[in-house]
Design a protein around this motif. Structure first.
Motif, mmCIF file in Angstrom:
data_model
loop_
_atom_site.group_PDB
_atom_site.id
_atom_site.type_symbol
_atom_site.label_atom_id
_atom_site.label_comp_id
_atom_site.label_asym_id
_atom_site.label_seq_id
_atom_site.Cartn_x
_atom_site.Cartn_y
_atom_site.Cartn_z
ATOM 1 N N ASP A 195 0.848 -1.195 0.000
ATOM 2 C CA ASP A 195 0.000 0.000 0.000
ATOM 3 C C ASP A 195 0.883 1.245 0.000
ATOM 4 O O ASP A 195 0.616 2.219 0.712
ATOM 5 C CB ASP A 195 -0.931 -0.003 1.213
ATOM 6 N N VAL A 196 1.938 1.191 -0.802
ATOM 7 C CA VAL A 196 2.832 2.344 -0.931
ATOM 8 C C VAL A 196 2.165 3.358 -1.863
ATOM 9 O O VAL A 196 1.918 3.080 -3.034
ATOM 10 C CB VAL A 196 4.201 1.925 -1.490
ATOM 11 N N TRP A 197 1.844 4.515 -1.325
ATOM 12 C CA TRP A 197 1.291 5.623 -2.110
ATOM 13 C C TRP A 197 1.489 6.897 -1.305
ATOM 14 O O TRP A 197 1.840 6.834 -0.108
ATOM 15 C CB TRP A 197 -0.170 5.385 -2.482
ATOM 16 N N PRO A 198 1.358 8.070 -1.912
ATOM 17 C CA PRO A 198 1.757 9.301 -1.233
ATOM 18 C C PRO A 198 1.122 9.522 0.131
ATOM 19 O O PRO A 198 1.758 10.117 1.011
ATOM 20 C CB PRO A 198 1.359 10.388 -2.228
ATOM 21 N N ASN A 199 -0.113 9.073 0.325
ATOM 22 C CA ASN A 199 -0.768 9.327 1.605
ATOM 23 C C ASN A 199 -0.154 8.524 2.750
ATOM 24 O O ASN A 199 -0.375 8.833 3.916
ATOM 25 C CB ASN A 199 -2.264 9.021 1.500
ATOM 26 N N ASN A 200 0.622 7.492 2.427
ATOM 27 C CA ASN A 200 1.263 6.665 3.451
ATOM 28 C C ASN A 200 2.746 6.965 3.599
ATOM 29 O O ASN A 200 3.465 6.181 4.229
ATOM 30 C CB ASN A 200 1.078 5.178 3.117
ATOM 31 N N LEU A 201 3.204 8.077 3.066
ATOM 32 C CA LEU A 201 4.627 8.391 3.070
ATOM 33 C C LEU A 201 4.873 9.788 3.614
ATOM 34 O O LEU A 201 4.178 10.738 3.252
ATOM 35 C CB LEU A 201 5.189 8.299 1.649
ATOM 36 N N LEU A 202 5.874 9.901 4.479
ATOM 37 C CA LEU A 202 6.272 11.186 5.038
ATOM 38 C C LEU A 202 7.782 11.336 4.919
ATOM 39 O O LEU A 202 8.539 10.422 5.281
ATOM 40 C CB LEU A 202 5.871 11.283 6.515
#
Length: 351
Positions: free
Chosen positions: A209-216
């Protein structure tokens, strides 16, 4: 919950801010940012809710939507396998098994910033180091056959691909690219071939579930959130999710997908090589491109939803319908190109 927070964090006063998440997924009861002596994220996992269509919680530890998986990931310390890559999970503060059967995860509020275009490539290189430098572990609660189960769980009207009236709707006829319909029919026809192909490729521990909303982005590190789907996947599958999701949820314009693809894939392979991986790069590219099959369901769902209010991720705010259909249509046409590339690569490597 108040007594629990006092016992776990030792706070006498705090505030709780609800955070946006996929409310359709029955696994997540809620996510809050707690502010007391320091900010802490509280995420509550449950199996008690039915969820939205196709998002029911499962008690099968291998199922793609096993309700306890994220708790197991943190209890096991699984993200430590990627230590030194520059990619990490939030730290676990505490885990509480509640009397009602729910599980409360108290997690570090990692802070950080959303990814800039350049940081997508940084993340991809870190992910390559992580997946190229560690063996795919086996845990009884890691997902298996995620891609197949996820795609097959989507109860959407595929018959609309052949419905002339559906394609004449102004949102569709004015904003979907010419030729998209034929490409989607072909992708759906070939779905089983793509799924078997993905299952035959080199394996890795994948987040799925790698996508921008899960990345900081936090300094030189990238913090990867929400490990609920983690499990067995094809090497490169996480990149095959991240690139299109960046456009589907309007983080990156669909017109920039070719550039994003080049930057992210190149960085990912560099990370794999830096970690000592010496395999055939074509197999990684094949996994990225064949991941297009994950979105086989998306346009039929959109054809069904043309007359409904369009809401953003989490359902909190309306989205301009024309923009959504234009961007997603262009992104799906980009994925049709991926599917063609996968077909050619499969022939080239004799798969």
């Amino acid at each position: 919950m108040s007594d629990e927070i006092r016992a776990v964090l030792g706070w006498s006063e705090w505030t709780a801010e609800p955070l946006t998440h996929n409310a359709m997924n029955a696994v997540t009861k809620g996510i809050w940012r707690l502010r007391g002596d320091r900010p802490v994220i509280l995420k509550v996992l449950t199996s008690a809710d039915e969820g939205g269509l196709g998002w029911a919680a499962s008690h099968d530890p291998r199922h793609w939507n096993y309700w306890r998986r994220e708790a197991e990931v943190y209890a096991d310390g699984l993200p430590e396998l990627w230590k030194g890559s520059g990619l990490r999970a939030p730290e676990l503060v505490a885990m509480v098994e509640r009397d009602d059967g729910d599980v409360a995860l108290y997690l570090e509020d990692a802070g950080g910033e959303r990814l800039t275009f350049e940081r997508h490539a940084v993340m991809a290189r870190q992910l390559g180091r992580a997946q190229g430098g560690s063996l795919a572990p086996d845990r009884p609660w890691l997902s298996r056959s995620f891609l197949r189960e996820y795609v097959e769980s989507k109860d959407v009207p595929y018959e609309l691909l052949d419905d002339e009236a559906a394609w004449r709707h102004p949102l569709v006829s004015e904003h979907f690219p010419p030729g998209l319909r034929a490409e989607l029919v072909r992708l759906h026809r070939d779905r089983e071939w793509f799924l078997r192909l993905m299952e035959s490729l080199p394996r890795a521990l994948c987040h799925l579930d790698v996508w921008p909303n899960n990345l900081l982005a936090r300094g030189t590190e990238t913090v990867l959130l929400d490990w609920a789907f983690a499990g067995d996947g094809a090497l490169g599958e996480d990149i095959g999710n991240h690139v299109p999701d960046s456009a589907f949820d309007l983080f990156v314009p669909a017109s920039e997908l070719p550039a994003l693809d080049r930057a992210v894939f190149g960085a990912y392979v560099r990370g794999l090589r830096e970690a000592g991986w010496s395999g055939d790069e074509r197999l990684v590219r094949l996994a990225v491109c064949a991941s297009a099959v994950k979105y086989d369901w998306l346009v039929p769902m959109m054809l069904r939803a043309v007359d409904r209010e369009q809401l953003d991720y989490g359902g909190g705010r309306p989205v301009e319908a024309a923009r959504r259909y234009r961007e997603r249509g262009a992104a799906m046409m980009f994925l049709a190109g991926w599917a063609d590339e996968a077909r050619r690569l499969a022939d080239a490597v004799a798969l």
